[in-house]
Scaffold this motif. Structure first.
Motif, PDB file in Angstrom:
ATOM      1  N   PHE A 290       0.831  -1.208   0.000  1.00 12.99           N
ATOM      2  CA  PHE A 290       0.000   0.000   0.000  1.00 12.99           C
ATOM      3  C   PHE A 290       0.864   1.254   0.000  1.00 12.99           C
ATOM      4  N   MET A 291       1.912   1.257   0.828  1.00  8.88           N
ATOM      5  CA  MET A 291       2.774   2.442   0.923  1.00  8.88           C
ATOM      6  C   MET A 291       3.514   2.673  -0.385  1.00  8.88           C
ATOM      7  N   ILE A 292       3.964   1.611  -1.024  1.00  6.09           N
ATOM      8  CA  ILE A 292       4.650   1.757  -2.306  1.00  6.09           C
ATOM      9  C   ILE A 292       3.694   2.313  -3.356  1.00  6.09           C
ATOM     10  N   ALA A 293       2.458   1.772  -3.384  1.00  2.00           N
ATOM     11  CA  ALA A 293       1.463   2.268  -4.342  1.00  2.00           C
ATOM     12  C   ALA A 293       1.150   3.737  -4.087  1.00  2.00           C
ATOM     13  N   LEU A 294       1.043   4.115  -2.805  1.00  2.00           N
ATOM     14  CA  LEU A 294       0.772   5.510  -2.464  1.00  2.00           C
ATOM     15  C   LEU A 294       1.916   6.409  -2.936  1.00  2.00           C
ATOM     16  N   ALA A 295       3.151   5.948  -2.758  1.00  4.46           N
ATOM     17  CA  ALA A 295       4.318   6.729  -3.185  1.00  4.46           C
ATOM     18  C   ALA A 295       4.334   6.901  -4.707  1.00  4.46           C
ATOM     19  N   VAL A 296       3.956   5.855  -5.440  1.00  6.93           N
ATOM     20  CA  VAL A 296       3.911   5.946  -6.900  1.00  6.93           C
ATOM     21  C   VAL A 296       2.840   6.943  -7.338  1.00  6.93           C
ATOM     22  N   VAL A 297       1.677   6.907  -6.674  1.00  2.66           N
ATOM     23  CA  VAL A 297       0.611   7.863  -6.998  1.00  2.66           C
ATOM     24  C   VAL A 297       1.071   9.294  -6.726  1.00  2.66           C
ATOM     25  N   MET A 298       1.717   9.520  -5.601  1.00  2.35           N
ATOM     26  CA  MET A 298       2.230  10.850  -5.269  1.00  2.35           C
ATOM     27  C   MET A 298       3.244  11.310  -6.318  1.00  2.35           C
ATOM     28  N   THR A 299       4.085  10.379  -6.760  1.00  4.52           N
ATOM     29  CA  THR A 299       5.097  10.699  -7.770  1.00  4.52           C
ATOM     30  C   THR A 299       4.451  11.077  -9.092  1.00  4.52           C
ATOM     31  N   MET A 300       3.438  10.320  -9.502  1.00  2.00           N
ATOM     32  CA  MET A 300       2.797  10.581 -10.793  1.00  2.00           C
ATOM     33  C   MET A 300       2.013  11.889 -10.766  1.00  2.00           C
ATOM     34  N   VAL A 301       1.375  12.201  -9.650  1.00  2.13           N
ATOM     35  CA  VAL A 301       0.645  13.471  -9.544  1.00  2.13           C
ATOM     36  C   VAL A 301       1.624  14.636  -9.639  1.00  2.13           C
TER      37      VAL A 301
END
Length: 525
Positions: A401-412
């Motif tokens: 979950f944390m990795i997915a959240l970090a990827v979303v933050m990066t893409m935004v």
């Protein structure tokens, strides 16, 4: 325009052929990174030597973008882009056939000039599209062309593997059999062949339109004495960043102390030569023999703010792309391969983000406000990315979950960075028509200034979470400062949403024949 974008006739043919030309220059420019491991094993290079080659890959891009801008305004984008694409084959083949580290360095320095290709298409697209549509057109050109870097990363290893049946292939430890030499040479050959096709297939301007050239392309023309001295100040960082690169090369032993001093003197001479050329172009203005009428003036502060904006968006993009795989690997304990795949999400956003920034600039009604808002959001995005290690700790680890959240933050964050780039070059062609190439060259060069400055800072920071947090916070604060300049100092260019560019008459006016499109369903204007 959105409904006609897939057409391959009239101005849309020019757009598609030009973004693909830019795409190929980025494939060539970034052809080292995916094959660096094979190259390192083939030559037995140390890590410091590989990093030296990476520095050489951007070293001459800064002055090249300035020089390409001058040539572009003088000779037009058709000839300039074609010759640059053909030239790309020379350093690619030289690099692929190198036998010593010195030959690798020299050929990589020569290849870094190809990174200046971006500037050329800015004016080509501006010649074929009216101001009211310039944002989306330039965004598609920049975003789709910029994807060439990601394309190299994802395909060149496969190409090198496919070419492994040729002599000269190398077995990489724990990896496939690769022919890195032929893969790199092939990128140059393809670019050269496309350069010939490009010259035969495009024109600088639509039929009946005159290509506006400056009186002299030796230096940037300004329209007030105060702007001349402002230009001298803003040219200084372009030389200072080359001095910084020379310092980094000396730290890895490429320059001896004596050679380093000689390099600094040569770079100082380069700045003085550039200043002299600018004086030659503007000497009548400085001597009071020439005065521009109000309608022919432009404010150099517009160029300066665009330069600063490109530092914080494109400069930060180049820097973040370079460190993001290591960031994911260290922050979440991932394998190099998986961390690289996650980091690639940042570059993939170019396909939609940069055109989106241009489209928003076209539709919002204020190009200035668009760029200010996107830059502000970018700054906030980087500050948020700086909190990723703290969020990881607060959520109790580095699970899926944390990795997915970090990827979303990066893409935004990546969206706002690249949309900001699109909005920047929605403004560049509108500053002053006849010097668009030089303005684009200066703004583009400042992107590389930002990349070198940010990466140098990153190399001086401590490893781990603390260094990453400082790095992202620096990017965020810089974005907020430039957003403030965009909101309160940048001025909206005249005719930002006009049917015609500044200084042009409407098609069909007396003495100005209406342009004829290749397809009546896709008119030029």
């Amino acid at each position: 325009m959105l409904g006609e974008i897939w057409s391959f006739s009239g101005r849309y043919k020019i757009l598609h052929m030009t973004w693909f030309a830019f795409f190929l220059t980025f494939v060539v420019w970034f052809n080292l990174a995916p094959l660096a491991t094979a190259l390192q094993e083939d030559f037995g290079l140390e890590v410091a030597q590989i990093r030296t080659l990476a520095i050489c890959n951007v070293a001459l891009t800064v002055p090249a973008r300035i020089m390409i801008g001058m040539l572009l305004d003088r000779y037009g984008p058709r000839l300039t882009f074609s010759l640059l694409l053909i030239y790309a084959a020379i350093p690619c083949i030289a690099f692929a056939s190198a036998q010593t580290f010195g030959q690798l360095v020299i050929s990589r320095l020569a290849l870094s000039i190809v990174g200046a290709g971006f500037v050329i298409g800015i004016r080509m697209v501006a010649e074929w599209f009216p101001p009211k549509e310039i944002g989306l057109a330039e965004g598609i050109y920049g975003g789709w062309g910029n994807f060439g870097s990601a394309f190299s990363a994802f395909t060149l290893v496969t190409v090198a593997t496919a070419l492994s049946f040729f002599p000269g292939s190398l077995q990489v430890a724990d990896g496939p059999l690769l022919n890195w030499r032929m893969a790199i040479a092939l990128t140059g050959v393809i670019a050269a062949l496309y350069g010939i096709l490009y010259y035969a297939s495009v024109e600088d301007t639509p039929p009946g339109k005159v290509y506006q050239r400056p009186t002299s392309a030796r230096g940037l023309e300004v329209t007030t004495i105060r702007d001349f001295w402002f230009l001298m100040i803003m040219n200084a960082p372009l030389t200072l960043v080359l001095m910084l690169l020379a310092w980094r090369l000396s730290n890895v032993g490429f320059f001896s102390p004596t050679a380093f001093i000689i390099a600094l003197i040569a770079l100082l001479g380069l700045y003085l030569f550039q200043a002299y050329n600018c004086w030659v172009v503007n000497k009548d203005l400085l001597a009071g023999r020439k005065r521009y009428p109000a309608e022919d003036r432009y404010k150099f502060k517009q160029v300066a703010i665009l330069e600063l904006t490109y530092i914080v968006n494109f400069g930060s993009e180049l820097a973040v792309v370079s460190m993001l795989p290591a960031f994911f690997e260290g922050t979440f304990g991932l394998s190099k391969e998986f961390a690289g795949m996650l980091a690639a999400s940042y570059a993939f956003m170019n396909l939609v983000a940069r055109p989106s920034g241009g489209l928003i600039s076209d539709k919002l009604g204020s190009r200035k406000t668009t760029m200010a808002i996107l830059t502000l959001c970018m700054g906030v995005g980087y500050l948020v990315m700086g909190t990723i290690p703290a969020v990881r700790d607060s959520l109790g680890g580095s699970g899926g979950f944390m990795i997915a959240l970090a990827v979303v933050m990066t893409m935004v964050c990546s969206f706002f960075v690249q949309a900001g780039e699109g909005s920047t070059f929605a403004l560049v062609p509108l500053v002053k028509r006849r010097v668009t190439g030089q303005v684009a060259g200066n703004v583009g060069a400042y992107g590389n200034v930002g990349a070198v400055a940010y990466l140098t800072l990153y190399s001086l920071l401590p490893d781990g979470d603390a260094g990453n947090q400082i790095f992202f916070q620096t990017l965020g604060v810089a974005g907020l400062v430039v957003a403030f300049l965009c909101f309160f100092i940048l001025e909206e260019p005249k005719g930002s949403f006009a049917e015609m560019h500044e200084g042009e008459e409407a098609p069909g006016a007396i003495g100005h024949p209406a342009p004829v499109a290749d397809d009546q369903s896709a008119p030029l204007y």
